[in-house]
Design an enzyme around this catalytic site. Structure first.
Site, PDB file in Angstrom:
ATOM      1  CB  CYS A   1       4.089   7.082   0.443  1.00 13.34           C
ATOM      2  SG  CYS A   1       4.427   5.593  -0.528  1.00 13.34           S
ATOM      3  CG  ASP A   2       1.880   2.050   1.240  1.00 13.73           C
ATOM      4  OD1 ASP A   2       2.902   2.734   1.084  1.00 13.73           O
ATOM      5  OD2 ASP A   2       1.889   0.809   1.218  1.00 13.73           O
ATOM      6  CB  ALA A   3      -0.858   6.345   5.230  1.00 13.17           C
TER       7      ALA A   3
END
Length: 363
Positions: A150-152
């Site tokens: 999800c950080d992407a």
């Protein structure tokens, strides 16, 4: 009677102190202190980085520098770009390694120097050319090719969206849109309105039995979400879908703020990591303030959350400008202390402060 009078005076003084923190002049002052401390620290250690951690910092420095009108912040970032030869990281398809593309595209839009995008444009074109048909199950080295965590969603989609704005070419926004929803369809929990960090967390539980949702991971998502919307035409086909997602997440996130004014590292089990955490909190403060300012969130409902979180963020700034309580680099909830800092936390702080200043000066 004496005790009551003292109590009322103390409460009034506390309220006045909080009101002062929100004054535009005070917001600018604390942002300058934090930005200047971070730049001095980078110069002291002679750091020149295209790393995702610094890519996130640069977004905040750009926002604050533009707001302040002080060219020294742009000059600092242009010097970084020149030393990097305006290139991204060595892993050409990994989201972390082209987060710095946000800085390049924003600076290009301002200064129109072709060298700023000369390497990023062909890289983005090669991303478009990839098939993107792999599963996002987090195994092997899928993260080198797909947005499987999800950080992407803060690192990559905004980089491509800002490139779309800089070049006036919708194809970069289109690939960001396509891959945003591929990741969302895989990692977004439609019941909790939060994102799992990656597929390894689907079945994990916190000590209280709740699902594991990492504060900063979801902060990355909300930050990326508003930066996508910032670069999306009003009539873009999927814009309403993004706005719906934003409102869902905002409602959930606002409900999870803790009594200390931050979001602890574990969103659904804050007691397991009881200390404040300022990087996820900074991104939430940024996104919620952005939502109020753009009319997506009602002021009366959400501004008290923003106010509470900004007060906590400011209280985490050391006298010299160092931002504390930033969870170290990781992929899951973790502990924090007053002395813990990281550059991405400063980026989030500056993005939040910039939005708050704009909101408070354009009521």
């Amino acid at each position: 009677m004496v005790s009551l009078t003292v109590g009322c005076s103390s409460t009034k003084n506390a309220q006045n102190s909080k009101d002062k923190v929100l004054q535009p002049k005070e917001v600018m002052s604390v942002m300058q202190k934090v930005a200047d401390w971070q730049i001095a620290d980078i110069r002291e250690h002679n750091i020149v980085s295209d790393d995702w951690t610094y890519g996130a910092l640069y977004t905040g420095l750009l926002a604050y520098g533009n707001l302040s009108g002080d060219k020294k912040y742009d000059d600092f970032l242009i010097d970084i770009g020149n030393k990097l030869d305006w290139n991204t990281g060595k892993h050409r398809f990994m989201a972390d390694d082209y987060c710095v593309g946000q800085m390049y595209s924003i600076l290009y839009s301002k200064y129109k120097e072709p060298k700023m995008l000369a390497k990023f444009i062909p890289q983005a074109d090669s991303i478009i050319a990839n098939p993107h048909t792999e599963s996002l199950e987090f195994k092997g080295d899928v993260y080198n090719r797909e947005w499987a965590w999800c950080d992407a969603l803060f690192m990559a989609p905004p980089a491509l969206a800002y490139l779309s704005t800089a070049t006036h070419n919708i194809k970069y926004l289109n690939i960001a849109n396509k891959l945003w929803w591929k990741t969302t369809n895989f990692l977004y929990d439609t019941a909790e309105h939060l994102y799992f960090r990656d597929s390894r967390y689907f079945d994990k539980k916190e000590a209280n039995g709740a699902k594991v949702f990492w504060s900063r991971g979801n902060g990355w998502v909300m930050g990326g979400l508003v930066r996508m919307l910032d670069n999306m035409p009003a009539n873009y086909p999927n814009r309403a879908k993004y706005e719906t997602l934003f409102k869902q997440m905002a409602k959930k996130v606002a409900s999870l703020i803790t009594s200390d004014g931050t979001w602890h590292a574990s969103l659904l089990d804050p007691a397991s990591f009881p200390s404040k955490e300022t990087s996820g909190s900074g991104f939430y403060c940024y996104a919620l303030t952005w939502g109020i300012r753009h009319g997506l969130l009602p002021y009366k409902e959400y501004f008290p959350v923003v106010e509470k979180s900004w007060d906590a963020l400011v209280a985490s700034v050391h006298p010299d400008g160092k931002l504390g309580f930033v969870q170290e680099i990781g992929a899951a909830p973790g502990k924090t202390t007053y002395d813990d800092t990281q550059v991405y936390g400063v980026g989030a702080f500056l993005l939040a402060g910039t939005e708050l200043y704009l909101l408070e000066t354009h009521k």
